[in-house]
Design a protein around this motif. Structure first.
Motif, short mmCIF file in Angstrom:
data_model
loop_
_atom_site.label_atom_id
_atom_site.label_comp_id
_atom_site.label_asym_id
_atom_site.label_seq_id
_atom_site.Cartn_x
_atom_site.Cartn_y
_atom_site.Cartn_z
N ARG A 37 -23.91 140.50 73.91
CA ARG A 37 -24.09 139.07 74.18
C ARG A 37 -25.34 138.62 73.45
NH1 ARG A 37 -19.92 140.38 75.66
NH2 ARG A 37 -18.93 140.19 77.70
N GLY A 38 -25.25 137.48 72.80
CA GLY A 38 -26.44 136.98 72.12
C GLY A 38 -26.07 136.29 70.83
N GLN A 39 -27.07 136.14 69.99
CA GLN A 39 -26.90 135.44 68.74
C GLN A 39 -25.93 136.18 67.82
OE1 GLN A 39 -30.54 134.71 66.49
NE2 GLN A 39 -30.29 132.53 66.90
N LEU A 40 -25.04 135.41 67.20
CA LEU A 40 -24.05 136.01 66.31
C LEU A 40 -24.00 135.23 65.00
CD1 LEU A 40 -21.79 138.23 66.33
CD2 LEU A 40 -20.19 136.36 66.84
N LEU A 41 -24.22 135.95 63.90
CA LEU A 41 -24.09 135.33 62.58
C LEU A 41 -22.60 135.29 62.22
CD1 LEU A 41 -26.94 137.13 60.59
CD2 LEU A 41 -27.07 135.03 61.98
N ILE A 42 -22.11 134.10 61.91
CA ILE A 42 -20.73 133.97 61.47
C ILE A 42 -20.70 134.18 59.96
CG2 ILE A 42 -18.70 132.46 61.37
CD1 ILE A 42 -19.58 133.34 64.23
N HIS A 43 -20.16 135.31 59.56
CA HIS A 43 -20.16 135.70 58.15
C HIS A 43 -18.75 135.58 57.58
CE1 HIS A 43 -19.81 138.68 54.85
NE2 HIS A 43 -21.00 138.23 54.52
N ALA A 44 -18.59 134.77 56.56
CA ALA A 44 -17.29 134.63 55.90
C ALA A 44 -17.09 135.81 54.96
CB ALA A 44 -17.23 133.31 55.13
N GLY A 45 -16.01 136.50 55.12
CA GLY A 45 -15.73 137.65 54.27
C GLY A 45 -15.30 137.24 52.88
N ARG A 46 -15.04 138.22 52.06
CA ARG A 46 -14.62 137.98 50.69
C ARG A 46 -13.14 137.59 50.62
NH1 ARG A 46 -13.22 141.52 46.43
NH2 ARG A 46 -13.32 143.27 47.87
N ALA A 47 -12.39 138.07 51.57
CA ALA A 47 -10.95 137.85 51.56
C ALA A 47 -10.57 136.52 52.21
CB ALA A 47 -10.25 138.99 52.28
N VAL A 48 -9.51 135.95 51.70
CA VAL A 48 -8.95 134.73 52.26
C VAL A 48 -7.55 135.04 52.78
CG1 VAL A 48 -8.21 132.36 51.79
CG2 VAL A 48 -10.22 133.31 50.62
N ASP A 49 -7.29 134.59 53.99
CA ASP A 49 -5.93 134.74 54.51
C ASP A 49 -5.12 133.52 54.10
OD1 ASP A 49 -3.61 135.16 55.87
OD2 ASP A 49 -4.61 135.92 57.67
N HIS A 50 -4.40 133.68 53.00
CA HIS A 50 -3.67 132.53 52.44
C HIS A 50 -2.45 132.13 53.26
CE1 HIS A 50 -5.97 132.02 48.76
NE2 HIS A 50 -6.05 133.32 48.68
N ALA A 51 -2.10 132.94 54.23
CA ALA A 51 -0.92 132.62 55.03
C ALA A 51 -1.23 131.65 56.16
CB ALA A 51 -0.31 133.89 55.61
N ILE A 52 -2.53 131.41 56.37
CA ILE A 52 -2.91 130.55 57.50
C ILE A 52 -2.75 129.08 57.14
CG2 ILE A 52 -4.79 129.90 59.06
CD1 ILE A 52 -3.66 132.82 59.29
N ASN A 53 -1.98 128.39 57.93
CA ASN A 53 -1.82 126.96 57.75
C ASN A 53 -2.60 126.26 58.87
OD1 ASN A 53 -1.01 124.45 57.02
ND2 ASN A 53 1.16 124.89 57.05
N ILE A 54 -3.79 125.77 58.49
CA ILE A 54 -4.73 125.23 59.48
C ILE A 54 -4.10 124.17 60.38
CG2 ILE A 54 -6.80 123.79 59.69
CD1 ILE A 54 -7.57 126.58 59.24
N VAL A 55 -3.26 123.34 59.80
CA VAL A 55 -2.73 122.22 60.58
C VAL A 55 -1.85 122.69 61.73
CG1 VAL A 55 -0.61 121.78 59.26
CG2 VAL A 55 -1.83 119.87 60.36
N SER A 56 -1.34 123.88 61.62
CA SER A 56 -0.51 124.38 62.73
C SER A 56 -1.37 124.74 63.94
CB SER A 56 0.32 125.58 62.28
OG SER A 56 -0.50 126.68 61.97
N TYR A 57 -2.69 124.82 63.73
CA TYR A 57 -3.61 125.10 64.83
C TYR A 57 -4.27 123.82 65.31
CZ TYR A 57 -2.92 129.92 63.64
OH TYR A 57 -2.33 131.14 63.40
N SER A 58 -4.70 122.98 64.36
CA SER A 58 -5.41 121.76 64.74
C SER A 58 -5.33 120.74 63.61
CB SER A 58 -6.87 122.08 65.05
OG SER A 58 -7.67 120.91 65.01
N ARG A 59 -4.81 119.58 63.95
CA ARG A 59 -4.75 118.50 62.98
C ARG A 59 -6.15 118.08 62.53
NH1 ARG A 59 -1.04 113.40 63.12
NH2 ARG A 59 -2.39 111.80 62.23
N ASP A 60 -7.08 118.01 63.50
CA ASP A 60 -8.46 117.63 63.17
C ASP A 60 -9.11 118.67 62.26
OD1 ASP A 60 -8.26 115.32 64.64
OD2 ASP A 60 -9.26 116.13 66.41
N ALA A 61 -8.83 119.92 62.51
CA ALA A 61 -9.40 120.97 61.66
C ALA A 61 -8.85 120.87 60.25
CB ALA A 61 -9.10 122.35 62.25
N ALA A 62 -7.58 120.53 60.13
CA ALA A 62 -6.97 120.39 58.80
C ALA A 62 -7.59 119.23 58.03
CB ALA A 62 -5.46 120.18 58.94
#
Ligand SMILES: [Zn+2]
Length: 161
Positions: A37-62
């Motif tokens: 529990r505590g501070q967590l650095l959100i680190h974006a990896g080198r890989a991209v998951d191209h199969a993810i369609n953001i709008v299917s999770y959240s219209r606002d996020a898209a």
């Protein structure tokens, strides 16, 4: 005790890291539980998951994804065209770098569609709060599991906060 004793980093594929950094996704799906529990650095990896369609999770996020220069395929949502990350992205869409700081405040096993739509079944949901995107990504290679940032990285993260 050093400045890095109470902070860990977590490497997350894009566009999930974006969704966390921008405050849409408040749980991280993991196959293992954590007692940290505590501070967590959100680190974006080198890989991209191209199969993810953001709008299917959240219209606002898209919409936000598109604002940052990504291509969420908001208008082609039903076509399930893979998302793309632009080559010179703003912090939220960066690859191989720390893009936000969050607090890891809890962890629970998925039950009955809890944390929908971001939380997946049969996973541990790591609960994130107080997400603060950095002003610019801080480059670093990814690593598995919870990793411990060194003093130099924390200094760079502070400078980018
Ligand atoms: Zn949950």
């Amino acid at each position: 005790m050093t400045a890095t004793d109470n902070v860990r980093g977590l490497t997350i594929k894009q566009p999930w890291a974006f969704a966390i950094a921008e405050g849409f996704k408040t749980v991280e799906n993991r196959s293992r539980r954590t007692n940290y529990r505590g501070q967590l650095l959100i680190h974006a990896g080198r890989a991209v998951d191209h199969a993810i369609n953001i709008v299917s999770y959240s219209r606002d996020a898209a919409i936000r994804f598109d604002e940052l220069g990504g291509r969420s395929n908001y208008w082609d949502a039903r076509e399930h065209i893979p998302s793309q990350i632009v080559s010179s992205p703003p912090v939220g869409l960066a690859l191989s770098g720390v893009i936000a700081i969050a607090q890891l405040v809890g962890c629970h096993q998925a039950v009955d569609g809890c944390c929908s739509p971001w939380g997946f079944p049969d996973q541990w949901h790591w609960e994130l709060t107080d997400v603060q995107p950095l002003m610019r990504a801080v480059p670093r290679a990814g690593a598995l599991g919870l990793w411990k940032p060194d003093v130099e990285l924390m200094a760079a993260v502070s400078a980018a906060s």
